[in-house]
Design an enzyme around this catalytic site. Structure first.
Site, PDB file in Angstrom:
ATOM      1  N   HIS A  18       0.832  -1.201   0.000  1.00  0.00           N
ATOM      2  CA  HIS A  18       0.000   0.000   0.000  1.00  0.00           C
ATOM      3  C   HIS A  18       0.868   1.252   0.000  1.00  0.00           C
ATOM      4  CE1 HIS A  18       0.842   0.499   4.239  1.00  0.00           C
ATOM      5  NE2 HIS A  18       0.250  -0.635   4.558  1.00  0.00           N
ATOM      6  N   HIS A  21       3.866   1.633   2.475  1.00  0.00           N
ATOM      7  CA  HIS A  21       5.072   0.892   2.066  1.00  0.00           C
ATOM      8  C   HIS A  21       5.817   1.672   0.994  1.00  0.00           C
ATOM      9  CE1 HIS A  21       2.210  -2.659   2.964  1.00  0.00           C
ATOM     10  NE2 HIS A  21       2.985  -2.519   4.020  1.00  0.00           N
ATOM     11  N   CYS A 126      -3.907  -8.764  21.726  1.00  0.00           N
ATOM     12  CA  CYS A 126      -4.547  -8.277  20.489  1.00  0.00           C
ATOM     13  C   CYS A 126      -4.006  -9.083  19.321  1.00  0.00           C
ATOM     14  CB  CYS A 126      -4.277  -6.792  20.269  1.00  0.00           C
ATOM     15  SG  CYS A 126      -4.859  -6.258  18.631  1.00  0.00           S
ATOM     16  N   CYS A 129      -2.238  -6.822  16.584  1.00  0.00           N
ATOM     17  CA  CYS A 129      -0.856  -6.443  16.883  1.00  0.00           C
ATOM     18  C   CYS A 129       0.019  -7.672  17.098  1.00  0.00           C
ATOM     19  CB  CYS A 129      -0.778  -5.592  18.140  1.00  0.00           C
ATOM     20  SG  CYS A 129      -1.650  -4.039  18.054  1.00  0.00           S
ATOM     21  N   CYS A 144      -8.065  -2.468  21.566  1.00  0.00           N
ATOM     22  CA  CYS A 144      -6.753  -2.018  21.105  1.00  0.00           C
ATOM     23  C   CYS A 144      -6.907  -0.686  20.364  1.00  0.00           C
ATOM     24  CB  CYS A 144      -6.150  -3.060  20.174  1.00  0.00           C
ATOM     25  SG  CYS A 144      -4.667  -2.492  19.345  1.00  0.00           S
ATOM     26  N   HIS A 147      -6.592  -1.420  16.716  1.00  0.00           N
ATOM     27  CA  HIS A 147      -7.475  -2.449  16.150  1.00  0.00           C
ATOM     28  C   HIS A 147      -8.808  -2.487  16.887  1.00  0.00           C
ATOM     29  CE1 HIS A 147      -3.360  -3.814  15.138  1.00  0.00           C
ATOM     30  NE2 HIS A 147      -3.921  -4.014  13.970  1.00  0.00           N
ATOM     31  N   LYS A 297      -8.101   9.317   7.927  1.00  0.00           N
ATOM     32  CA  LYS A 297      -7.423   8.061   7.640  1.00  0.00           C
ATOM     33  C   LYS A 297      -8.052   7.389   6.411  1.00  0.00           C
ATOM     34  CE  LYS A 297      -5.680   4.086  10.081  1.00  0.00           C
ATOM     35  NZ  LYS A 297      -5.743   3.129  11.128  1.00  0.00           N
ATOM     36  N   LYS A 300     -11.393   1.839   2.945  1.00  0.00           N
ATOM     37  CA  LYS A 300     -12.156   1.388   1.777  1.00  0.00           C
ATOM     38  C   LYS A 300     -13.572   1.955   1.809  1.00  0.00           C
ATOM     39  CE  LYS A 300      -9.821  -2.766   0.302  1.00  0.00           C
ATOM     40  NZ  LYS A 300      -9.570  -4.115   0.802  1.00  0.00           N
TER      41      LYS A 300
HETATM   42 ZN   LIG Z   1      -3.895  -4.236  18.074  1.00  0.00          ZN
END
Ligand SMILES: [Zn+2]
Length: 509
Positions: A18, A21, A126, A129, A144, A147, A297, A300
């Site tokens: 993505h 990267h 999590c 993570c 998290c 997440h 952020k 999709k």
């Molecule tokens: Zn996490």
């Protein structure tokens, strides 16, 4: 600086490459090109992290055998970086036997030194993570922070741990003695905050009953290595550690990372290195994140995801490289969208650089039989235009930092803008028509093209393919491997122009 070793993180292959990267990797490539141009010997590593629960689950989801899945994904990453003209020396794959052997070797020696302990542990885990979480890592609802869409679980299991607290003060001392250790400053402050309180033991194992994709612990075959504990050591194994003369480059290592992995690189990694008896990394260079349109952020569901490969296909690699270099702010998050890239491509690269080259080169080519014009006596305006181009280019004639890439690139494009103003004001097309002012017209064309050449030589560090094409048109290629010194008057009067092709053809919606 005579040697430099720049690393990207190795990327998790649980999804396609993505924008994040692409950003880190292109920034490293720019740092490397800048250093090479300045006579520094370089090594550059990137690659893929092929272990861990998430990769294992992604393979399962696609119904592919793990090896096949890893081959497929790694090839995608490699292809993406090749398309972006990233000139890396090593492409790491942690599933390779060489890497796994070295990880096991490191673990055995830490075990032998009494640095690893086994204990029963209960904690909040999590899956996203792949880490146990402390209260401060969770939000008010006990989820998290990274997440919130996944449920954390309370897990009790026996695992192997590396106690980090005994090393915390040494790391703080190292930071105090090396104020450049983390850049920019904002992230150094964040790291110091992470080290304020005693550190928990780092869980370095995962039971095979839960995760199978990883490096088996050399002292207990019921476990594989925690993915970060295995991944970080790639920075050493790339240099042939511990066999070859890895120290030369290791002493000059700079890890380039996004701000989300500051803890693994700023806390875990230096402390692991202390445990191994190795020298700490010289520098961590940290960047912020890209936000989608609207400054939020990318997701999709919002439809604001920028796919680097779609951008490359539409506008070319240099359009993306340019946008990433020019528009990421040093310490903060920055905004990106296909529209913004298009505007920068058409308005900055196209109008200010590409058009100026094709207009000036075309005048010369139409009126002067395709020959580079002659330079006569210079006016104050000519001198000013030349000096401005040199000033911007000189920003690329020394080694710059990650956080400086954007301002140096901006200076180049501003100088190109000034050169356009000079060209318009001097109006060489009028001068060339009249035999009495024709020589002056040639001088203006010469000054424009030669100053633009200076800027293009600097631009090679950002947009190598386009800059080289432009220099070929001017019959002024740069020889690979030479130390670059920006100089005026390298454009040879009387030389033949190459075919004038549009560098950044306008792309409409
Ligand atoms: Zn996490």
């Amino acid at each position: 600086m005579t040697k430099s070793y720049v690393t990207t993180p190795i990327y998790y292959v649980n999804a396609a490459p993505h924008l994040g990267h692409a950003h880190t990797t292109v920034m490293c490539d720019i740092l490397i090109r800048n250093r090479k141009a300045n006579g520094v010997e370089t090594r550059f590593s990137t690659g893929c992290d092929e272990h861990g629960q998430k990769n294992q689950e992604s393979a399962e989801k696609l119904g592919l055998p793990v090896d096949e899945y890893l081959d497929l994904r790694s090839a995608e990453f490699k292809k993406a970086f090749d398309l972006l003209n990233v000139d890396y020396d090593y492409f790491v794959r942690t599933s390779r036997p060489f890497h796994k052997e070295r990880v096991a070797q490191m673990e055995q020696s830490m075990m032998d030194a009494g640095l690893i302990i086994k204990k029963e542990y209960s904690g909040i885990y999590c899956k996203g993570c792949e880490q146990f979480k402390t209260d401060s890592d969770l939000n008010e609802d006990g989820q998290c922070l990274d997440h919130s869409n996944l449920f954390v679980e309370e897990i009790t299991e026996a695992n192997y741990f590396f106690p980090m607290e005994p090393f915390r003060q040494r790391l703080l001392d190292h930071i105090a003695e090396n104020p450049d250790f983390v850049q920019p400053q904002k992230f150094l402050t964040e790291l110091k905050n992470m080290l304020k309180d005693p550190l928990e033991d780092l869980c370095i194992s995962r039971p095979k009953s839960r995760v199978s994709l990883g490096v088996e612990l050399p002292f207990d075959s019921d476990y594989v290595t925690y993915v970060w504990f295995d991944a970080l050591i790639n920075y050493l194994t790339n240099l042939g550690w511990p066999d070859n003369n890895y120290q030369d480059y290791w002493a000059e290592v700079e890890h380039v990372i996004g701000k989300d992995i500051l803890k693994t690189h700023g806390v875990y990694w230096p402390i692991i290195l202390m445990g191994m008896g190795e020298t700490l990394p010289k520098k961590l260079s940290v960047h912020g994140h890209w936000l989608g349109s609207g400054g939020v952020k990318m997701s999709k569901s919002l439809g604001n995801v920028v796919d680097p490969l779609v951008v490359v296909e539409k506008f070319g690699a240099d359009a993306l490289r340019y946008y990433l270099a020019r528009h990421m702010r040093a310490e903060n998050d920055s905004q990106i969208s296909v529209e913004l890239i298009q505007t920068a491509y058409n308005g900055e690269l196209g109008n200010k650089v590409g058009n100026l080259l094709s207009r000036a080169a075309k005048f010369a080519s139409d009126r002067l039989d395709g020959k580079v014009p002659s330079k006569g006596a210079l006016t104050a305006e000519d001198e000013a235009a030349r000096a401005a181009a040199m000033k911007a280019a000189l920003g690329f004639a020394n080694v710059f930092k990650l956080a400086e890439i954007s301002s140096r690139t901006e200076a180049l494009i501003m100088a190109a803008d000034d050169l356009n103003t000079y060209f318009t004001e001097q109006a060489p097309w009028k001068l060339l028509k009249d035999p009495e002012t024709e020589a002056r017209g040639q001088t203006v064309l010469y000054v424009t093209l030669d100053s633009l050449r200076v800027l293009l030589e600097a631009f090679r560090q950002i947009i190598p393919v386009s800059a080289d094409k432009a220099l070929a048109i001017l019959d002024c290629p740069i020889e690979e491997g030479t130390v670059w010194v920006p100089k005026l008057d390298r454009l040879q009067s009387g030389a033949q122009f190459g075919e004038v092709i549009p560098l950044f053809p306008r792309i409409a919606d």
